[in-house]
Design an enzyme around this catalytic site. Structure first.
Site, mmCIF file in Angstrom:
data_model
loop_
_atom_site.group_PDB
_atom_site.id
_atom_site.type_symbol
_atom_site.label_atom_id
_atom_site.label_comp_id
_atom_site.label_asym_id
_atom_site.label_seq_id
_atom_site.Cartn_x
_atom_site.Cartn_y
_atom_site.Cartn_z
ATOM 1 N N LEU A 76 -8.458 10.118 -1.097
ATOM 2 C CA LEU A 76 -7.517 9.226 -0.633
ATOM 3 C C LEU A 76 -6.729 9.707 0.680
ATOM 4 C CD1 LEU A 76 -7.433 7.366 -3.428
ATOM 5 C CD2 LEU A 76 -8.534 6.753 -1.458
ATOM 6 N N ASP A 77 -5.824 8.785 1.464
ATOM 7 C CA ASP A 77 -5.200 9.507 2.350
ATOM 8 C C ASP A 77 -3.867 9.736 1.346
ATOM 9 O OD1 ASP A 77 -6.771 8.974 4.516
ATOM 10 O OD2 ASP A 77 -5.987 7.372 5.428
ATOM 11 N N ARG A 78 -2.426 10.081 1.544
ATOM 12 C CA ARG A 78 -1.579 10.792 1.030
ATOM 13 C C ARG A 78 -0.778 8.704 0.623
ATOM 14 N NH1 ARG A 78 4.230 11.208 2.562
ATOM 15 N NH2 ARG A 78 3.745 10.556 4.079
#
Length: 240
Positions: free
Chosen positions: A63-65
């Site tokens: 997942l993106d930050r």
């Protein structure tokens, strides 16, 4: 002498068995150190979970930050590929929630290639977008006197980097809080009016058959507090 660790952020554990740990990843937390985020010095998710559980874990997917929600971590490195195969063959159903600019009128299948940042090669990518709620606010956002937003359900059938953010931008419904692909005027309004600074993209659920136990897992991650705050402000009633 045993080391003592202080965990300043508690990571919610949703599910655990002998092979995997599934967590509700917080906003603005890297999963692990990476070249793309080499200037970020904050503790990673893996470091936080290690301090909390004492387990060395291995991410099955990413997942993106700035994206929150369901994340699967393997307890053994050699088991990562077993679970990754489910993602590669679309045997896992991934569902996200997003708050986007404008009114999304009807369900839409977005089929548009996304460029790989490493190879610069475009790869096929597909996302199903379903509108859930809308709101119009008497708050002006340049160049309009009011502002409109939709809560949408997003189901990607591929897993390209930034896929959902890119696809919603291509639909002219960028995700609120997205400073790479979004609308800076609407992002600024959410900061000034609601004190909301996060990306409003949340991996709300994963459904799959466990490849080792063969049990069906339907995992849900509760939404962050800033989401519940906005739901109450917008009078949105959503069964999550």
């Amino acid at each position: 002498m045993q080391d003592t660790y202080i965990c300043l952020m508690e990571v919610e554990i949703i599910f655990e068995d002998e092979t995997i740990l599934i967590v509700n990843k917080p906003n603005n937390v890297l999963i692990h150190k990476s070249y793309y985020a080499r200037n970020i010095k904050d503790e990673t998710l893996l470091e936080l979970v290690y301090k909390q559980t004492g387990l060395n874990l291995y991410p099955v997917h990413r997942l993106d930050r700035k994206t929150s929600g369901v994340l699967v971590l393997a307890k053994q490195k050699e088991q990562v590929a077993i679970f990754q195969a489910l993602f590669n063959t679309n045997e896992i159903q991934k569902t996200y929630l997003g708050i986007v600019r404008g009114f999304v009128a009807e369900p839409t299948l977005i089929n548009s290639p996304v460029k790989n940042p490493d190879t610069q090669v475009y790869k096929e990518a597909e996302t199903y977008c379903k509108p859930l709620q809308i709101v119009q606010l008497n708050i002006p956002v340049h160049p309009y006197e009011t502002s409109r937003y939709s809560l949408v359900e997003l189901k990607p059938s591929s897993g390209r980097m930034h896929q959902l953010r890119i696809h919603m931008n291509k639909m002219s419904h960028p995700i609120v809080g997205d400073y790479k692909y979004g609308d800076r005027f609407h992002n600024r309004m959410f900061e000034n009016e609601f004190n909301c600074h996060n990306l409003f993209l949340h991996a709300v659920s994963l459904s799959f058959k466990h490849p080792l136990t063969e049990k069906q897992l339907n995992i849900k991650a509760r939404i962050p507090e800033d989401w519940t705050y906005l739901f109450s402000k917008f009078e949105w009633k959503v069964d999550i």
